[in-house]
Write a protein that holds these residues in place. Structure first.
Motif, PDB file in Angstrom:
ATOM      1  N   CYS A  43       0.709  -1.016  -0.029  1.00  0.00           N
ATOM      2  CA  CYS A  43      -0.045   0.123   0.047  1.00  0.00           C
ATOM      3  C   CYS A  43       0.923   1.245  -0.026  1.00  0.00           C
ATOM      4  N   LEU A  44       1.913   1.292   0.791  1.00  0.00           N
ATOM      5  CA  LEU A  44       2.704   2.356   0.807  1.00  0.00           C
ATOM      6  C   LEU A  44       3.407   2.673  -0.262  1.00  0.00           C
ATOM      7  N   SER A  45       3.875   1.470  -1.043  1.00  0.00           N
ATOM      8  CA  SER A  45       4.277   1.748  -2.344  1.00  0.00           C
ATOM      9  C   SER A  45       3.493   2.208  -3.424  1.00  0.00           C
ATOM     10  N   ARG A  46       2.218   1.977  -3.293  1.00  0.00           N
ATOM     11  CA  ARG A  46       1.357   2.227  -4.264  1.00  0.00           C
ATOM     12  C   ARG A  46       0.931   3.655  -3.928  1.00  0.00           C
ATOM     13  N   TRP A  47       0.927   4.179  -2.642  1.00  0.00           N
ATOM     14  CA  TRP A  47       0.624   5.641  -2.350  1.00  0.00           C
ATOM     15  C   TRP A  47       1.705   6.334  -3.045  1.00  0.00           C
ATOM     16  N   TYR A  48       3.006   5.940  -2.861  1.00  0.00           N
ATOM     17  CA  TYR A  48       4.224   6.590  -3.496  1.00  0.00           C
ATOM     18  C   TYR A  48       4.180   6.612  -4.892  1.00  0.00           C
ATOM     19  N   GLN A  49       3.698   5.810  -5.529  1.00  0.00           N
ATOM     20  CA  GLN A  49       3.634   5.631  -6.939  1.00  0.00           C
ATOM     21  C   GLN A  49       2.611   6.667  -7.526  1.00  0.00           C
ATOM     22  N   GLU A  50       1.439   6.758  -6.770  1.00  0.00           N
ATOM     23  CA  GLU A  50       0.127   7.552  -6.996  1.00  0.00           C
ATOM     24  C   GLU A  50       0.717   9.106  -6.781  1.00  0.00           C
ATOM     25  N   ALA A  51       1.246   9.309  -5.652  1.00  0.00           N
ATOM     26  CA  ALA A  51       1.842  10.828  -5.763  1.00  0.00           C
ATOM     27  C   ALA A  51       2.769  11.186  -6.700  1.00  0.00           C
ATOM     28  N   ALA A  52       3.608  10.471  -6.957  1.00  0.00           N
ATOM     29  CA  ALA A  52       4.489  10.485  -8.360  1.00  0.00           C
ATOM     30  C   ALA A  52       3.884  10.769  -9.443  1.00  0.00           C
ATOM     31  N   ASN A  53       2.814   9.916  -9.811  1.00  0.00           N
ATOM     32  CA  ASN A  53       1.874  10.021 -11.067  1.00  0.00           C
ATOM     33  C   ASN A  53       0.914  11.345 -10.942  1.00  0.00           C
ATOM     34  N   GLU A  54       0.666  11.771  -9.705  1.00  0.00           N
ATOM     35  CA  GLU A  54      -0.186  13.045  -9.726  1.00  0.00           C
ATOM     36  C   GLU A  54       0.810  14.214 -10.073  1.00  0.00           C
ATOM     37  N   ARG A  55       2.269  14.168  -9.808  1.00  0.00           N
ATOM     38  CA  ARG A  55       2.815  15.345  -9.968  1.00  0.00           C
ATOM     39  C   ARG A  55       3.565  15.165 -11.446  1.00  0.00           C
ATOM     40  N   GLY A  56       3.063  14.481 -12.107  1.00  0.00           N
ATOM     41  CA  GLY A  56       3.356  14.090 -13.719  1.00  0.00           C
ATOM     42  C   GLY A  56       4.478  13.250 -13.780  1.00  0.00           C
ATOM     43  N   ILE A  57       5.123  12.613 -12.688  1.00  0.00           N
ATOM     44  CA  ILE A  57       6.059  11.594 -12.827  1.00  0.00           C
ATOM     45  C   ILE A  57       5.579  10.139 -13.564  1.00  0.00           C
ATOM     46  N   ASP A  58       5.749   9.659 -14.415  1.00  0.00           N
ATOM     47  CA  ASP A  58       5.784   8.578 -14.904  1.00  0.00           C
ATOM     48  C   ASP A  58       6.086   7.411 -14.170  1.00  0.00           C
ATOM     49  N   MET A  59       5.538   6.574 -13.434  1.00  0.00           N
ATOM     50  CA  MET A  59       5.767   5.367 -12.547  1.00  0.00           C
ATOM     51  C   MET A  59       4.869   4.616 -12.449  1.00  0.00           C
ATOM     52  N   ASP A  60       5.123   3.245 -12.820  1.00  0.00           N
ATOM     53  CA  ASP A  60       4.171   1.884 -13.033  1.00  0.00           C
ATOM     54  C   ASP A  60       4.243   1.402 -11.349  1.00  0.00           C
ATOM     55  N   LYS A  61       3.616   0.272 -11.217  1.00  0.00           N
ATOM     56  CA  LYS A  61       3.432  -0.355  -9.702  1.00  0.00           C
ATOM     57  C   LYS A  61       4.947  -0.824  -9.849  1.00  0.00           C
ATOM     58  N   ALA A  62       5.490  -1.734 -10.901  1.00  0.00           N
ATOM     59  CA  ALA A  62       6.970  -2.398 -10.496  1.00  0.00           C
ATOM     60  C   ALA A  62       7.825  -1.201  -9.826  1.00  0.00           C
ATOM     61  N   GLN A  63       7.648  -0.108 -10.580  1.00  0.00           N
ATOM     62  CA  GLN A  63       8.871   1.104 -10.268  1.00  0.00           C
ATOM     63  C   GLN A  63       8.547   1.599  -8.827  1.00  0.00           C
ATOM     64  N   GLY A  64       7.372   1.747  -8.698  1.00  0.00           N
ATOM     65  CA  GLY A  64       6.825   2.311  -7.168  1.00  0.00           C
ATOM     66  C   GLY A  64       7.271   1.300  -5.928  1.00  0.00           C
ATOM     67  N   ARG A  65       7.270   0.049  -6.358  1.00  0.00           N
ATOM     68  CA  ARG A  65       7.580  -1.114  -5.311  1.00  0.00           C
ATOM     69  C   ARG A  65       9.153  -0.995  -5.184  1.00  0.00           C
ATOM     70  N   GLU A  66       9.808  -0.950  -6.282  1.00  0.00           N
ATOM     71  CA  GLU A  66      11.237  -0.734  -6.262  1.00  0.00           C
ATOM     72  C   GLU A  66      11.813   0.321  -5.526  1.00  0.00           C
ATOM     73  N   ALA A  67      11.183   1.444  -5.809  1.00  0.00           N
ATOM     74  CA  ALA A  67      11.457   2.762  -5.027  1.00  0.00           C
ATOM     75  C   ALA A  67      11.093   2.520  -3.625  1.00  0.00           C
ATOM     76  N   PHE A  68      10.064   2.046  -3.173  1.00  0.00           N
ATOM     77  CA  PHE A  68       9.889   1.763  -1.908  1.00  0.00           C
ATOM     78  C   PHE A  68      10.674   0.573  -1.042  1.00  0.00           C
ATOM     79  N   TYR A  69      10.802  -0.520  -1.719  1.00  0.00           N
ATOM     80  CA  TYR A  69      11.463  -1.566  -1.185  1.00  0.00           C
ATOM     81  C   TYR A  69      12.785  -1.393  -1.316  1.00  0.00           C
ATOM     82  N   GLY A  70      13.373  -0.622  -2.061  1.00  0.00           N
ATOM     83  CA  GLY A  70      14.914  -0.596  -2.159  1.00  0.00           C
ATOM     84  C   GLY A  70      15.400  -1.589  -3.086  1.00  0.00           C
ATOM     85  N   MET A  71      14.622  -2.228  -3.797  1.00  0.00           N
ATOM     86  CA  MET A  71      14.984  -3.479  -4.546  1.00  0.00           C
ATOM     87  C   MET A  71      13.753  -3.991  -5.319  1.00  0.00           C
ATOM     88  N   PRO A  72      13.991  -4.997  -6.443  1.00  0.00           N
ATOM     89  CA  PRO A  72      12.933  -5.408  -7.009  1.00  0.00           C
ATOM     90  C   PRO A  72      11.799  -6.234  -6.011  1.00  0.00           C
TER      91      PRO A  72
END
Length: 105
Positions: A43-72
């Motif tokens: 959920c936290l990784s999805r909220w991170y992705q959604e916040a990025a998308n709302e700011r015009g940053i192209d980020m998909d689910k996998a990229q959001g998870r990797e940004a949050f988890y620090g790894m794939p």
């Protein structure tokens, strides 16, 4: 408190929560978090992705998870996730519906 300071404090608190879940308590399973609190690391990784998308940053689910988890995500799962009992899986189905699916509709 000015708006920038508030933003920085909120960001620091988020980073501390992430660090707590990722470094201090990787033993706590996502399914347990969802069943008890109605959210998990995903959920936290999805909220991170959604916040990025709302700011015009192209980020998909996998990229959001990797940004949050620090790894794939698959690497995290292989290192930390255990099998959930049928009872936990049933409770998760209810928690996911109440906290994710119903809120999206």
């Amino acid at each position: 408190m000015d708006a920038q300071t508030k933003l920085e404090i909120e960001a620091a608190a988020f980073r501390r929560l992430r660090d707590h879940l990722m470094q201090d308590r990787p033993d706590v399973q996502n399914i347990d978090l969802m069943n008890l609190a109605g959210f998990c690391r995903n959920c936290l990784s999805r909220w991170y992705q959604e916040a990025a998308n709302e700011r015009g940053i192209d980020m998909d689910k996998a990229q959001g998870r990797e940004a949050f988890y620090g790894m794939p995500y698959d690497d995290w799962r292989a290192a930390n996730q255990t099998e959930a009992s049928p009872e936990k899986q049933a409770a998760f189905d209810v928690a996911f519906k109440e906290n994710v699916t119903d809120r999206e509709g």
